[in-house]
Write an enzyme that holds these catalytic residues in place. Structure first.
Site, PDB file in Angstrom:
ATOM      1  N   LYS A 134       0.838  -1.206   0.000  1.00 57.32           N
ATOM      2  CA  LYS A 134       0.000   0.000   0.000  1.00 57.32           C
ATOM      3  C   LYS A 134       0.871   1.254   0.000  1.00 57.32           C
ATOM      4  O   LYS A 134       0.609   2.213  -0.725  1.00 57.32           O
ATOM      5  CB  LYS A 134      -0.928  -0.007   1.222  1.00 57.32           C
ATOM      6  N   GLN A 191      -4.718  -1.592   9.626  1.00 52.16           N
ATOM      7  CA  GLN A 191      -4.686  -2.919   9.019  1.00 52.16           C
ATOM      8  C   GLN A 191      -5.347  -3.945   9.946  1.00 52.16           C
ATOM      9  O   GLN A 191      -5.054  -4.003  11.135  1.00 52.16           O
ATOM     10  CB  GLN A 191      -3.219  -3.303   8.735  1.00 52.16           C
ATOM     11  N   ASP A 235     -11.138   2.919   3.890  1.00 47.69           N
ATOM     12  CA  ASP A 235     -11.495   1.498   3.851  1.00 47.69           C
ATOM     13  C   ASP A 235     -13.002   1.320   3.635  1.00 47.69           C
ATOM     14  O   ASP A 235     -13.452   0.255   3.226  1.00 47.69           O
ATOM     15  CB  ASP A 235     -11.182   0.851   5.213  1.00 47.69           C
TER      16      ASP A 235
HETATM   17  N1  GUN Z   1      -6.710  -6.650   6.069  1.00 49.24           N
HETATM   18  C1  GUN Z   1      -6.857  -7.334   4.913  1.00 49.24           C
HETATM   19  N2  GUN Z   1      -7.472  -6.564   3.983  1.00 49.24           N
HETATM   20  C2  GUN Z   1      -7.713  -5.375   4.573  1.00 49.24           C
HETATM   21  C3  GUN Z   1      -8.307  -4.164   4.123  1.00 49.24           C
HETATM   22  O1  GUN Z   1      -8.775  -4.029   2.980  1.00 49.24           O
HETATM   23  N3  GUN Z   1      -8.359  -3.154   5.024  1.00 49.24           N
HETATM   24  C4  GUN Z   1      -7.878  -3.286   6.290  1.00 49.24           C
HETATM   25  N4  GUN Z   1      -7.991  -2.246   7.098  1.00 49.24           N
HETATM   26  N5  GUN Z   1      -7.326  -4.395   6.740  1.00 49.24           N
HETATM   27  C5  GUN Z   1      -7.233  -5.424   5.873  1.00 49.24           C
END
Ligand code: GUN
Length: 299
Positions: free
Chosen positions: A53, A97, A120
């Site tokens: 990311k 995350q 998100d």
């Molecule tokens: N963990 C796995 N995929 C995601 C996501 O799209 N957002 C977040 N915050 N955590 C994740």
């Protein structure tokens, strides 16, 4: 005739290129879009995604920062970090995350993130906005990415029967909410199926658009698919495979080889929905920055 393969890598690249153009335009106005990712603990898979990311942000000309906290972080400490990011005008998007360590309530953290920075799309305010079709809400990245894929692949969705397999908060429910709205890439008649659905195949065989997000390896077989359907596979499952060096391979929720003989269009795994998720995260962050740069009355 075998199905046309919908190339998620190519579509994600297109989205990321558009994001880079928008980010450059914002920079000209003195606003550099910024995403801050918070990673609690040292789960290797999470660390990998967080790194991806950060890199993607930088490639799009955005600020991408990661705050790494120890696995022993308390909920109060994490909420204090979220409060600080909520108050920081240089931070337009916040992503904590998941999963977080067990001493922390994921729901408490999600609810603490300012909805206008919740890129998100997990906050209840954004879930509500997506459901009512409010354009300034943030949709979760995976279903938003699926909708972009349908549009980019030239799928006419209007009036079509869409069947969503899976009722998760992150994919199934928001996917259905997006597809029932009026407008481009939507206007579907939607059915959501889940673990308690009776005679699943009777539903899936009606689908013009079938979206599989159940997390069961290769569960959707050719006999469950209507000839000519568009099949979108959200699944990412690890299955043992001694013939591979790693000892496993990644498969979707759809049995690709046989379903691709029946469907008109299909997404592969890997290389389908997966790459769209980060692309949509960047798109949401640029939109958050754009909205923040507008005066209150013009939003
Ligand atoms: N963990 C796995 N995929 C995601 C996501 O799209 N957002 C977040 N915050 N955590 C994740």
């Amino acid at each position: 005739m075998p199905a046309e393969r919908i190339d998620g890598v190519a579509i994600a690249a297109k989205v990321r290129a558009r994001v880079a153009v928008d980010a450059a335009a914002l920079k000209q106005r003195g606003v550099t879009p910024g995403l801050t990712v918070v990673l609690v603990g040292d789960d290797p898979a999470s660390a990998f995604y967080v790194g991806a990311k950060e890199k993607a942000c930088k490639e799009a000309g955005m600020n991408g920062e990661t705050i790494r906290l120890p696995a022993t972080t308390t909920e109060a400490e994490l909420l204090a970090v979220v409060d600080r990011l909520n108050a920081d005008p240089a931070v337009h998007g916040i992503l904590v995350q998941m999963p977080v360590p067990k001493q922390i309530s994921a729901q408490a953290v999600i609810r603490r993130i300012a909805p206008e920075k919740d890129v998100d799309g997990f906050h209840p305010v954004n879930a509500g906005k997506v459901l009512i079709g409010d354009a300034d809400g943030f949709a979760p990245c995976t279903p938003a990415g699926v909708q972009v894929m349908l549009m980019e692949a030239g799928v006419d969705t209007s009036g079509k029967e869409a069947v969503v397999l899976g009722r998760s908060t992150i994919v199934g429910k928001p996917m259905a909410a997006l597809l029932i709205q009026s407008g481009k890439g939507a206007d579907c008649t939607v059915t959501i199926c889940h673990s308690r659905t009776k005679d699943l195949a009777s539903h899936t065989r009606r689908a013009d658009i079938l979206i599989a997000a159940i997390g069961k390896p290769e569960m959707v077989t050719a006999d469950m698919v209507k000839p000519g359907a568009v099949v979108i596979d959200v699944g990412i499952n690890r299955v043992d495979d001694p013939s591979q060096k790693k000892g496993y391979r990644i498969v979707g929720d759809v049995k690709y080889d046989e379903v691709s003989q029946v469907a008109s269009k299909i997404t592969p795994v890997p290389g389908g929905v997966g790459p769209m998720t980060i692309a949509m995260l960047l798109a949401n962050t640029v939109r958050a920055a754009t909205l923040s740069a507008k005066p209150e009355g013009a939003r």
